[in-house]
Design a protein around this motif. Structure first.
Motif, short mmCIF file in Angstrom:
data_model
loop_
_atom_site.label_atom_id
_atom_site.label_comp_id
_atom_site.label_asym_id
_atom_site.label_seq_id
_atom_site.Cartn_x
_atom_site.Cartn_y
_atom_site.Cartn_z
N ALA A 87 6.37 6.87 -6.64
CA ALA A 87 6.47 7.96 -5.66
C ALA A 87 5.90 7.49 -4.33
O ALA A 87 4.73 7.10 -4.26
N ALA A 88 6.73 7.52 -3.31
CA ALA A 88 6.33 7.05 -1.98
C ALA A 88 6.15 8.23 -1.04
O ALA A 88 6.93 9.18 -1.08
N SER A 89 5.14 8.16 -0.22
CA SER A 89 4.94 9.19 0.79
C SER A 89 4.42 8.56 2.07
O SER A 89 3.77 7.52 2.04
N GLY A 90 4.74 9.18 3.20
CA GLY A 90 4.19 8.74 4.48
C GLY A 90 4.95 7.63 5.16
O GLY A 90 4.58 7.22 6.26
N TYR A 91 6.04 7.13 4.56
CA TYR A 91 6.78 6.02 5.15
C TYR A 91 8.03 6.56 5.81
O TYR A 91 8.81 7.25 5.18
N THR A 92 8.24 6.25 7.08
CA THR A 92 9.31 6.91 7.82
C THR A 92 10.38 5.97 8.35
O THR A 92 11.35 6.43 8.93
N SER A 93 10.27 4.67 8.18
CA SER A 93 11.26 3.76 8.73
C SER A 93 12.60 3.95 8.04
O SER A 93 12.67 4.19 6.84
N SER A 94 13.68 3.79 8.82
CA SER A 94 15.03 3.94 8.26
C SER A 94 15.57 2.60 7.76
O SER A 94 16.60 2.55 7.12
N ARG A 95 14.88 1.51 8.07
CA ARG A 95 15.30 0.19 7.64
C ARG A 95 14.16 -0.41 6.84
O ARG A 95 13.14 -0.83 7.40
N TYR A 96 14.33 -0.42 5.53
CA TYR A 96 13.19 -0.76 4.69
C TYR A 96 13.64 -1.47 3.41
O TYR A 96 14.80 -1.43 3.02
N CYS A 97 12.69 -2.12 2.80
CA CYS A 97 12.84 -2.69 1.48
C CYS A 97 11.88 -1.96 0.55
O CYS A 97 10.79 -1.53 0.98
N MET A 98 12.28 -1.84 -0.71
CA MET A 98 11.37 -1.37 -1.75
C MET A 98 11.54 -2.31 -2.92
O MET A 98 12.64 -2.84 -3.15
N GLY A 99 10.47 -2.53 -3.64
CA GLY A 99 10.60 -3.51 -4.72
C GLY A 99 9.58 -3.34 -5.81
O GLY A 99 8.57 -2.66 -5.65
N TRP A 100 9.90 -3.94 -6.94
CA TRP A 100 9.01 -4.02 -8.08
C TRP A 100 8.58 -5.47 -8.25
O TRP A 100 9.41 -6.39 -8.23
N PHE A 101 7.28 -5.65 -8.45
CA PHE A 101 6.68 -6.94 -8.72
C PHE A 101 5.86 -6.82 -9.99
O PHE A 101 5.51 -5.72 -10.40
N ARG A 102 5.54 -7.94 -10.59
CA ARG A 102 4.68 -7.90 -11.78
C ARG A 102 3.75 -9.10 -11.80
O ARG A 102 4.05 -10.15 -11.22
N GLN A 103 2.64 -8.89 -12.47
CA GLN A 103 1.67 -9.96 -12.61
C GLN A 103 1.07 -9.91 -14.00
O GLN A 103 0.47 -8.91 -14.39
N ALA A 104 1.27 -10.99 -14.74
CA ALA A 104 0.68 -11.12 -16.07
C ALA A 104 -0.66 -11.83 -15.95
O ALA A 104 -0.90 -12.57 -14.98
N PRO A 105 -1.55 -11.64 -16.91
CA PRO A 105 -2.86 -12.30 -16.86
C PRO A 105 -2.72 -13.81 -16.73
O PRO A 105 -1.96 -14.44 -17.46
N GLY A 106 -3.44 -14.36 -15.76
CA GLY A 106 -3.42 -15.80 -15.57
C GLY A 106 -2.21 -16.34 -14.84
O GLY A 106 -2.07 -17.56 -14.68
N LYS A 107 -1.34 -15.45 -14.40
CA LYS A 107 -0.12 -15.89 -13.72
C LYS A 107 -0.06 -15.29 -12.32
O LYS A 107 -0.73 -14.31 -12.02
N GLU A 108 0.79 -15.90 -11.49
CA GLU A 108 0.96 -15.38 -10.15
C GLU A 108 1.88 -14.15 -10.17
O GLU A 108 2.71 -14.00 -11.07
N ARG A 109 1.74 -13.32 -9.15
CA ARG A 109 2.63 -12.19 -9.01
C ARG A 109 4.04 -12.68 -8.74
O ARG A 109 4.24 -13.63 -7.97
N GLU A 110 5.03 -12.03 -9.35
CA GLU A 110 6.41 -12.43 -9.17
C GLU A 110 7.29 -11.22 -8.87
O GLU A 110 6.98 -10.10 -9.26
N VAL A 111 8.38 -11.51 -8.19
CA VAL A 111 9.37 -10.47 -7.89
C VAL A 111 10.13 -10.12 -9.15
O VAL A 111 10.51 -10.99 -9.93
N VAL A 112 10.37 -8.83 -9.36
CA VAL A 112 11.18 -8.37 -10.47
C VAL A 112 12.53 -7.88 -9.96
O VAL A 112 13.58 -8.36 -10.38
#
Length: 128
Positions: free
Chosen positions: A23-48
């Motif tokens: 749930a997003a609130s307060g963001y008003t730009s009409s040109r935007y990206c949204m995304g899901w990322f994940r991070q497992a223990p001991g690993k770097e964050r990665e794009v999903v």
């Protein structure tokens, strides 16, 4: 103030499904990206999975065909439908947003996104 609040995480067995929401609130730009990322223990964050304001999407190869990213028409909620879950999907999942777009930069579609705002994350655990 921009706020992102994730929900929907939990513990499931291999092959199960979960649907994450952000749930997003307060963001008003009409040109935007949204995304899901994940991070497992001991690993770097990665794009999903990513989606931009035009509805264009990108997925990491590891989730193609299993996960689907979407957003509602008012852009206030981001979703990630996760099917056929595997133990290697276990991680903390974060949503993020910011200015930008997914554009074609030969030879691939690429994200040109400023991931300025992040949620606190929701845990997904897949057990065998």
């Amino acid at each position: 103030e921009v706020q992102l609040v994730e929900s929907g995480g939990g513990a499931v067995e291999v092959g199960g499904s979960l649907r994450l929401s952000c749930a997003a609130s307060g963001y008003t730009s009409s040109r935007y990206c949204m995304g899901w990322f994940r991070q497992a223990p001991g690993k770097e964050r990665e794009v999903v999975a990513l989606i931009d304001s035009t509805g264009r999407t990108l997925y990491d190869d590891s989730v193609k065909g299993r996960f689907t990213v979407s957003k509602d028409n008012t852009k206030t909620t981001l979703y990630l439908q996760m099917n056929s879950l595997k133990p290697q999907d276990t991680a903390m999942y974060y949503c993020a947003t910011g200015e930008g777009a997914i554009r074609f930069s030969f030879p691939y579609w690429r994200p040109f996104c400023d991931w300025h705002y992040w949620g606190q994350g929701t845990q997904v655990t897949v057990s065998s």
